[in-house]
Design a protein around this motif. Structure first.
Motif, PDB file in Angstrom:
ATOM      1  N   ALA A  76      44.752  41.045  43.535  1.00 50.53           N
ATOM      2  CA  ALA A  76      43.664  41.987  43.254  1.00 50.53           C
ATOM      3  C   ALA A  76      43.643  42.370  41.777  1.00 50.53           C
ATOM      4  O   ALA A  76      42.569  42.425  41.148  1.00 50.53           O
ATOM      5  CB  ALA A  76      43.814  43.226  44.126  1.00 50.53           C
ATOM      6  N   LEU A  77      44.808  42.616  41.199  1.00 52.48           N
ATOM      7  CA  LEU A  77      44.863  43.009  39.797  1.00 52.48           C
ATOM      8  C   LEU A  77      44.520  41.850  38.866  1.00 52.48           C
ATOM      9  O   LEU A  77      43.919  42.051  37.806  1.00 52.48           O
ATOM     10  CB  LEU A  77      46.256  43.555  39.475  1.00 52.48           C
ATOM     11  CG  LEU A  77      46.576  44.905  40.126  1.00 52.48           C
ATOM     12  CD1 LEU A  77      48.063  45.218  40.017  1.00 52.48           C
ATOM     13  CD2 LEU A  77      45.753  46.020  39.476  1.00 52.48           C
ATOM     14  N   THR A  78      44.887  40.640  39.261  1.00 58.43           N
ATOM     15  CA  THR A  78      44.500  39.469  38.466  1.00 58.43           C
ATOM     16  C   THR A  78      42.989  39.326  38.433  1.00 58.43           C
ATOM     17  O   THR A  78      42.397  39.056  37.378  1.00 58.43           O
ATOM     18  CB  THR A  78      45.143  38.189  39.042  1.00 58.43           C
ATOM     19  OG1 THR A  78      46.565  38.345  39.086  1.00 58.43           O
ATOM     20  CG2 THR A  78      44.808  36.976  38.179  1.00 58.43           C
ATOM     21  N   ALA A  79      42.348  39.517  39.588  1.00 59.73           N
ATOM     22  CA  ALA A  79      40.883  39.431  39.647  1.00 59.73           C
ATOM     23  C   ALA A  79      40.243  40.484  38.746  1.00 59.73           C
ATOM     24  O   ALA A  79      39.217  40.222  38.096  1.00 59.73           O
ATOM     25  CB  ALA A  79      40.413  39.601  41.088  1.00 59.73           C
ATOM     26  N   GLU A  80      40.836  41.665  38.666  1.00 62.58           N
ATOM     27  CA  GLU A  80      40.289  42.723  37.823  1.00 62.58           C
ATOM     28  C   GLU A  80      40.392  42.390  36.330  1.00 62.58           C
ATOM     29  O   GLU A  80      39.600  42.885  35.525  1.00 62.58           O
ATOM     30  CB  GLU A  80      41.024  44.040  38.089  1.00 62.58           C
ATOM     31  CG  GLU A  80      40.718  44.655  39.452  1.00 62.58           C
ATOM     32  CD  GLU A  80      41.498  45.939  39.673  1.00 62.58           C
ATOM     33  OE1 GLU A  80      42.130  46.430  38.703  1.00 62.58           O
ATOM     34  OE2 GLU A  80      41.486  46.458  40.806  1.00 62.58           O
ATOM     35  N   ARG A  81      41.355  41.537  35.971  1.00 62.47           N
ATOM     36  CA  ARG A  81      41.599  41.279  34.548  1.00 62.47           C
ATOM     37  C   ARG A  81      41.232  39.850  34.138  1.00 62.47           C
ATOM     38  O   ARG A  81      41.734  39.346  33.118  1.00 62.47           O
ATOM     39  CB  ARG A  81      43.054  41.595  34.208  1.00 62.47           C
ATOM     40  CG  ARG A  81      43.420  43.059  34.493  1.00 62.47           C
ATOM     41  CD  ARG A  81      44.599  43.516  33.692  1.00 62.47           C
ATOM     42  NE  ARG A  81      44.352  43.531  32.257  1.00 62.47           N
ATOM     43  CZ  ARG A  81      45.266  43.905  31.355  1.00 62.47           C
ATOM     44  NH1 ARG A  81      46.476  44.295  31.762  1.00 62.47           N
ATOM     45  NH2 ARG A  81      44.989  43.876  30.070  1.00 62.47           N
ATOM     46  N   ILE A  82      40.356  39.227  34.913  1.00 63.41           N
ATOM     47  CA  ILE A  82      39.912  37.872  34.589  1.00 63.41           C
ATOM     48  C   ILE A  82      39.364  37.796  33.162  1.00 63.41           C
ATOM     49  O   ILE A  82      39.696  36.875  32.395  1.00 63.41           O
ATOM     50  CB  ILE A  82      38.843  37.396  35.599  1.00 63.41           C
ATOM     51  CG1 ILE A  82      39.475  37.082  36.953  1.00 63.41           C
ATOM     52  CG2 ILE A  82      38.079  36.185  35.063  1.00 63.41           C
ATOM     53  CD1 ILE A  82      40.289  35.819  36.976  1.00 63.41           C
ATOM     54  N   LYS A  83      38.523  38.743  32.786  1.00 63.77           N
ATOM     55  CA  LYS A  83      37.913  38.700  31.461  1.00 63.77           C
ATOM     56  C   LYS A  83      38.952  38.836  30.357  1.00 63.77           C
ATOM     57  O   LYS A  83      38.880  38.156  29.328  1.00 63.77           O
ATOM     58  CB  LYS A  83      36.842  39.785  31.330  1.00 63.77           C
ATOM     59  CG  LYS A  83      35.604  39.538  32.183  1.00 63.77           C
ATOM     60  CD  LYS A  83      34.557  40.609  31.954  1.00 63.77           C
ATOM     61  CE  LYS A  83      33.306  40.344  32.792  1.00 63.77           C
ATOM     62  NZ  LYS A  83      32.275  41.401  32.590  1.00 63.77           N
TER      63      LYS A  83
END
Length: 477
Positions: A76-83
Motif C-alpha cells: 500500500a505504501l509503495t503504491a502511494e509513493r509511485i511518483k
C-alpha cells in the motif's frame, strides 16, 4: 526531494556511515551533479549484520499472518509513493518518466502482489506418505546486492521475499542509484519492519558488496549484476559456505520465422522496441535477432525503419521515447562495441557511433542496427547494454535453434511465429529460463532466472520465496 543520501539505515534508524567516503550522484541527461551519496565500509556491514542477527531471534518466528500483514502494508505504501520512486529513477539513471512510473516504479507494487499471493498459497509444513513431516523455515539474515538498471524492480524481488519468509535483509543497492533505494527504505520503515530486520547500506561492490559476500554472519547472499561480478561474489561467499543466488547477464536470441505472414512488421517493430526498452539496459533484452532466410531482407528493412523512428528525448518529458544511458562509463562501452561491430564487418543499417543528431550533452546513444552479423562477432557474443541490435540469418528452424543456443548465456529467448505448434517445439529446445512468444510478457509472480552463465536460482513467486527458506524434516518414533 533531497538529492543527497548521506546516511545509511541500520537498526531501525538513519545513521552516518563510519567513514567519510562519498561519490557524486549525477543526472545522465545533463551530466550535472545533482547530489552526493555517502559510502559505507565493512565496519558498517558488521553493524548491520549484528542488528540483523539480533532481529532474527524474533522476526524469524513471526507467523505467516504477521508477515502477510507486513507485505500488505509495504504494498500500500509503495503504491502511494509511485511518483516519488519514478522521479528518483528518472533523475539518477535516466529512465523516461512515463516508463519510470508505469514500469520501473510499478514493479514494486506488482512484485508485492506476486509475493503476497505466493505466501498465501505456500504450505509451511506438510506430511509425506512415509509419515515424516517437513517444515519450511527462514534461512536467516541475507545480503542483497542490486544493480542500477531496474532499481526498484530488483530491490523488490529480493527484499520482499526475504521479509516474507522471516529473513532480515541487508540491502546494498547500486551506488549509482541511491535515491530510489532511500525512498524504498522509508517505505519499509513506515510499514513497520522491525529494527534490524532491514538495513540499507550504500557502498561500492569491491568494498561493501564483497564484505556482504564474505560475512560469516549471513546465511545467504543474492546478487544481480554482471556475470563477471557474480563469479566474484560466489568466490567470496565460498569460504563461509553460504547460499548464493545469482541473476546475471544475457545475450538473448529472438527467433523470427517467415510464417509470421502479415504480422511480420508488427512483430519485428515490437522486437526492436523491446530491445531498445530502458535504452537497451536490460539483462534479458532480445539483442540477437535470428531471422529465417526467407524473410531476412524484409526484416532488416523493417528493423531499420523502426530504429530510425525511435524517439530519443529528455527523461523528464512524458512519452514513449528512450532516454540516455546511465553514465559516461556505459556510454563509452557502448561506443566501443559499435566500433567493434563495424571493424568486424557487420553491416551498419541504422544508427552508429556518437550521440544522436542535435544532442550535444547527456549520455544518449544512437539506436543502432547491425545486419549480416555472424554469431562469432563480438557484438553477437558479449552483452552490450545499450540500444544496439544484431541481426543474424538462419537457414531454417534447426539452424535458428543452433544459433540461439550458441551463447554462454541463457536468461531469456524470444520467438516470433504464426504457428503455435512451432512455438512450443522451438521453445522446448531453447536453453533459456524464459521464452517469450509473440510479445508475451513475464507476469509478476512468475519465476525469473536463467541457465548457464546467466546465473542460478529464481526470483519472483513461490520459487523466489524458496530461495530464502530451508526445509527441515521431523521424524517421530
Amino acid at each position: 526531494m533531497t538529492m543527497d543520501v548521506l546516511r545509511i539505515y541500520v537498526g531501525g534508524t538513519w545513521i552516518a556511515p563510519s567513514g567519510d567516503a562519498t561519490m557524486p550522484i549525477t543526472d545522465p541527461a545533463t551530466e550535472e551533479r545533482i547530489g552526493t551519496v555517502a559510502l559505507a565500509s565493512p565496519a558498517d556491514v558488521d553493524h548491520a549484520v549484528n542488528a540483523a542477527t539480533e532481529a532474527f531471534r524474533s522476526f524469524g518466528t513471526w507467523s505467516k499472518a504477521e508477515r502477510l500483514a507486513l507485505l500488505r502494508r509495504i504494498r500500500a505504501l509503495t503504491a502511494e509513493r509511485i511518483k516519488d520512486l519514478a522521479q528518483a529513477m528518472s533523475r539518477e539513471m535516466g529512465a523516461p518518466i512515463t516508463m519510470a512510473r508505469e514500469m520501473q516504479a510499478e514493479a514494486g507494487v506488482g512484485h508485492a502482489d506476486g509475493f503476497i499471493e505466493a505466501l498465501e498459497a505456500q504450505e509451511e509444513s506438510w506430511t509425506l506418505s512415509n509419515g515424516d513431516t517437513l517444515l519450511r523455515e527462514p534461512i536467516g539474515p541475507a545480503g542483497l546486492i542490486t544493480p542500477w538498471n531496474w532499481p526498484i524492480n530488483q530491490i523488490a524481488l529480493k527484499v520482499l521475499p526475504a521479509l516474507a519468509t522471516g529473513c532480515p535483509a541487508i540491502l546494498k543497492p547500486s551506488e549509482y542509484t541511491p535515491l530510489s533505494a532511500a525512498i524504498y527504505a522509508e517505505i519499509l520503515h513506515e510499514a513497520g519492519v522491525p529494527p534490524g530486520a532491514f538495513a540499507l547500506i550504500n557502498g561500492t561492490g569491491p568494498v561493501v558488496g564483497d564484505a556482504l559476500a564474505r560475512h560469516p554472519g549471513l546465511a545467504m547472499v543474492s546478487f544481480t549484476g554482471s556475470t563477471r561480478a557474480g563469479i566474484s561474489v560466489s568466490k567470496s561467499a565460498a569460504d563461509s559456505v553460504k547460499r548464493v543466488t545469482l541473476e546475471l547477464g544475457g545475450k538473448s536470441p529472438n527467433l523470427v520465422f517467415a510464417d509470421c505472414g502479415p504480422d511480420l512488421e508488427t512483430r519485428v517493430r515490437a522486437s526492436v522496441a523491446e530491445c531498445f526498452l530502458n535504452s537497451g539496459q536490460s539483462c534479458d533484452a532480445p539483442t540477437r535477432l535470428v531471422v529465417e532466410r526467407a524473410c531476412y531482407d524484409d526484416v532488416v528493412e523493417i528493423a531499420r525503419m523502426a530504429a530510425e523512428e525511435t524517439r530519443i528525448g529528455d527523461p523528464r518529458a512524458e512519452g514513449d521515447h528512450i532516454g540516455p544511458l546511465f553514465d559516461r562509463l556505459q556510454w563509452d562501452r557502448v561506443q566501443e562495441r559499435i566500433a567493434q561491430g563495424i571493424a568486424e564487418g557487420a553491416r551498419l543499417v541504422a544508427g552508429g557511433p556518437g550521440r544522436p543528431e542535435g544532442i550535444n550533452r547527456g549520455w544518449y546513444a544512437r539506436p543502432t542496427i547491425f545486419a549480416d552479423v555472424r554469431n562469432d562477432m563480438t557484438i553477437a557474443r558479449e552483452e552490450i547494454f545499450g540500444p544496439v541490435l544484431s541481426i543474424l540469418a538462419a537457414c531454417d528452424e534447426e539452424d535458428a535453434i543452433a544459433i540461439a543456443n550458441d551463447t554462454l548465456y541463457g536468461l531469456a529467448a524470444y520467438i516470433q511465429t504464426g504457428d503455435p505448434e512451432r512455438a512450443r517445439r522451438v521453445a522446448a529446445r531453447l536453453r533459456a529460463g524464459a521464452v517469450h512468444v509473440n510479445g508475451g510478457g513475464l507476469g509478476c509472480g512468475t519465476p525469473f532466472g536463467g541457465y548457464k552463465a546467466s546465473g542460478n536460482g529464481r526470483e519472483g513467486g513461490t520459487m523466489g520465496l524458496e530461495d530464502y527458506q530451508e526445509v527441515k524434516s521431523l521424524h517421530f518414533g
